[in-house]
Write an enzyme that holds these catalytic residues in place. Structure first.
Site, short mmCIF file in Angstrom:
data_model
loop_
_atom_site.label_atom_id
_atom_site.label_comp_id
_atom_site.label_asym_id
_atom_site.label_seq_id
_atom_site.Cartn_x
_atom_site.Cartn_y
_atom_site.Cartn_z
N SER A 293 47.07 31.21 41.65
CA SER A 293 46.19 31.88 40.72
C SER A 293 46.76 33.27 40.50
O SER A 293 46.94 34.05 41.44
CB SER A 293 44.78 31.97 41.31
OG SER A 293 44.06 32.96 40.61
N ARG B 27 38.89 45.26 35.27
CA ARG B 27 37.61 44.57 35.02
C ARG B 27 36.55 45.42 34.33
O ARG B 27 35.94 44.95 33.36
CB ARG B 27 37.06 43.96 36.32
CG ARG B 27 37.90 42.83 36.92
CD ARG B 27 38.54 41.97 35.90
NE ARG B 27 39.16 40.77 36.47
CZ ARG B 27 40.27 40.23 36.01
NH1 ARG B 27 40.91 40.79 34.99
NH2 ARG B 27 40.77 39.13 36.53
N ASP C 6 35.72 39.64 41.19
CA ASP C 6 35.71 39.90 39.75
C ASP C 6 34.35 39.64 39.10
O ASP C 6 33.94 40.35 38.19
CB ASP C 6 36.81 39.10 39.06
CG ASP C 6 38.18 39.69 39.34
OD1 ASP C 6 38.27 40.91 39.57
OD2 ASP C 6 39.17 38.94 39.33
N ASP D 90 39.87 27.11 32.57
CA ASP D 90 38.47 27.41 32.87
C ASP D 90 37.70 27.94 31.66
O ASP D 90 36.64 27.43 31.32
CB ASP D 90 38.36 28.45 34.00
CG ASP D 90 38.62 27.84 35.37
OD1 ASP D 90 38.60 26.60 35.50
OD2 ASP D 90 38.85 28.62 36.32
N1 ARG Z 1 42.01 40.30 45.22
C1 ARG Z 1 42.19 41.08 44.04
C2 ARG Z 1 40.91 41.78 43.68
O1 ARG Z 1 39.86 41.36 44.08
C3 ARG Z 1 42.72 40.27 42.87
C4 ARG Z 1 41.79 39.21 42.36
C5 ARG Z 1 42.37 38.29 41.32
N2 ARG Z 1 43.53 37.62 41.85
C6 ARG Z 1 44.09 36.53 41.32
N3 ARG Z 1 45.18 36.12 41.87
N4 ARG Z 1 43.60 35.88 40.31
O2 ARG Z 1 40.95 42.76 42.98
#
Ligand code: ARG
Length: 395
Positions: A179, A98, A127, A19
């Site tokens: 993912s 993040r 995110d 990506d």
């Molecule tokens: N659900 C989690 C959050 O919102 C993780 C998000 C990213 N997860 C991932 N498998 N890429 O903090």
């Protein structure tokens, strides 16, 4: 802030995956000079291939920042002290990383005199919110671009075709069926067969704890030493925070400790299924909470449980750089003054539990709690106490 920019320059939060590699080219085609910014929060990838890919895709520069220590001291420890766990289970590895990644991205934008920042988040996750709220809270003059949310590709195959067409090397970005987001505080796994909430997570979906089901490790006890709520030693040996977390992950992961399979409420309104692996986080949160139970009085302890939940929500919702977080940190730090001591935690298959705790600030009085002759508790006082306690309800 006045910027003398001759062209539009964007700092892209770059992971090295498909990506964000494609995003470099995509942003260039829209007239931006692209600086690829890579944040190391312990995702265990060597950036060499990714740096090469960024350059080939058209990045004018690649900036790599090791944020691991800062992640531990400024994000993980405050969350641990607060006891932040979202919806009872998620220890917030992704969510905590993040604001840090985004804040450093803003700093890079300033250093590079860029006018924009970009991220590779999709339009339905949390995110994107965390990145953009952070950027706006720190410098709202920066333009925010979200290529993956905007672009025209409707599938991964279309993206791969685009990459091939433009000579972007993607061979080493081989797509796993999931993912995965990884950092020192834990691993988050979603997508693929996990999208069916009734499907048991396949054994290959586990990253750090893979193979735990086959292992029959001997139980072992680890001792975590805390000073004012912060872990400072492991088995009596003083350790730097980052080293301590890494060591604890290595010790606890083979047992399968910290696995979590949950349906969570996303900020954007949908429910999603995610599995987590957070061995060190699970051991440390368990130990920390237990030490608190020894040194905090009842009312403070109960009130802090509410704060823990609020803190977790705030982290999950991307509200790190807000007055509420500063205020909650002040409260939490006040509560941690006496959270010094040591907790022994037993590690066993899939779980851990506390087997002993001690503190110079312990409020536990054996002479009051005992049922032996050493008892100093005056039971005669109980009668009057109960009568007054019951008074409002007396029939
Ligand atoms: N659900 C989690 C959050 O919102 C993780 C998000 C990213 N997860 C991932 N498998 N890429 O903090």
């Amino acid at each position: 802030m006045v910027r003398q920019a001759h062209h539009k320059k964007v700092i892209l939060a770059y992971s090295g995956g498909l990506d964000t590699s494609v995003a470099i080219k995509w942003l260039r085609d829209r007239g931006y000079e692209v600086v690829a910014y890579m944040a190391d929060v312990g995702q265990e990838k060597t950036p060499t291939a990714a740096i090469h890919r960024a350059k080939v895709a058209g990045a004018s520069k690649v900036v790599v920042k090791d944020l691991k220590k800062k992640f531990v001291t400024d994000y993980i420890w405050p969350a641990l002290k607060a006891g932040a766990v979202y919806e009872g289970r998620y220890t917030l590895a992704t969510a905590l990383s993040r604001p840090l990644i985004a804040a450093e991205q803003v700093a890079v934008a300033h250093a590079e005199r860029a006018t924009a920042i970009a991220h590779g988040c999709t339009g339905k996750g949390n995110d994107q919110v965390r990145f953009e709220v952070t950027a706006q809270a720190l410098d709202s003059s920066l333009e925010i671009l979200a290529p993956v949310r905007e672009w025209e590709f409707r599938s991964r195959d279309e993206e791969i075709d685009y990459a091939h067409k433009h000579g972007i090397p993607i061979d080493s970005t081989k797509k796993s069926s999931y993912s995965i987001d990884k950092n020192i505080w834990g691993v988050s796994v979603e997508s693929g067969v996990l999208e069916n909430p009734n499907t048991e997570p396949p054994l290959d979906s586990f990253q750090w704890t893979r193979g735990a089901e086959k292992r029959n490790l001997k139980e072992r006890v680890v001792e975590i030493g805390f000073e004012k709520g912060v872990p400072v030693s492991l088995d009596g040996r003083k350790m730097d925070g980052l080293a301590l977390i890494e060591k604890l992950n290595a010790l606890a992961a083979p047992y399968g400790i910290g696995r979590m399979d949950m349906i969570e409420n996303r900020l954007v309104g949908i429910k999603s299924r995610e599995t987590y692996e957070a061995p060190a986080a699970t051991v440390l949160l368990t130990a920390h909470r237990d030490l608190e139970s020894l040194v905090l009085d009842r009312e403070l302890s109960h009130h802090k449980e509410g704060v823990a939940q609020k803190y977790a929500e705030l982290v999950y919702y991307g509200l790190w750089f807000t007055p509420l977080r500063a205020a909650l940190d002040a409260f939490v730090n006040e509560t941690q003054k006496k959270v010094t001591g040591a907790v022994r935690v037993k590690l066993r298959k899939y779980s851990c539990h506390v087997v002993g705790r001690k503190s110079p600030h312990s409020l536990y009085r054996e002479s009051l709690a005992t049922y032996t002759a050493k008892d100093t508790f005056d039971p005669k006082l109980a009668k009057g106490f109960i009568d007054l306690w019951a008074l409002p309800y007396k029939k």
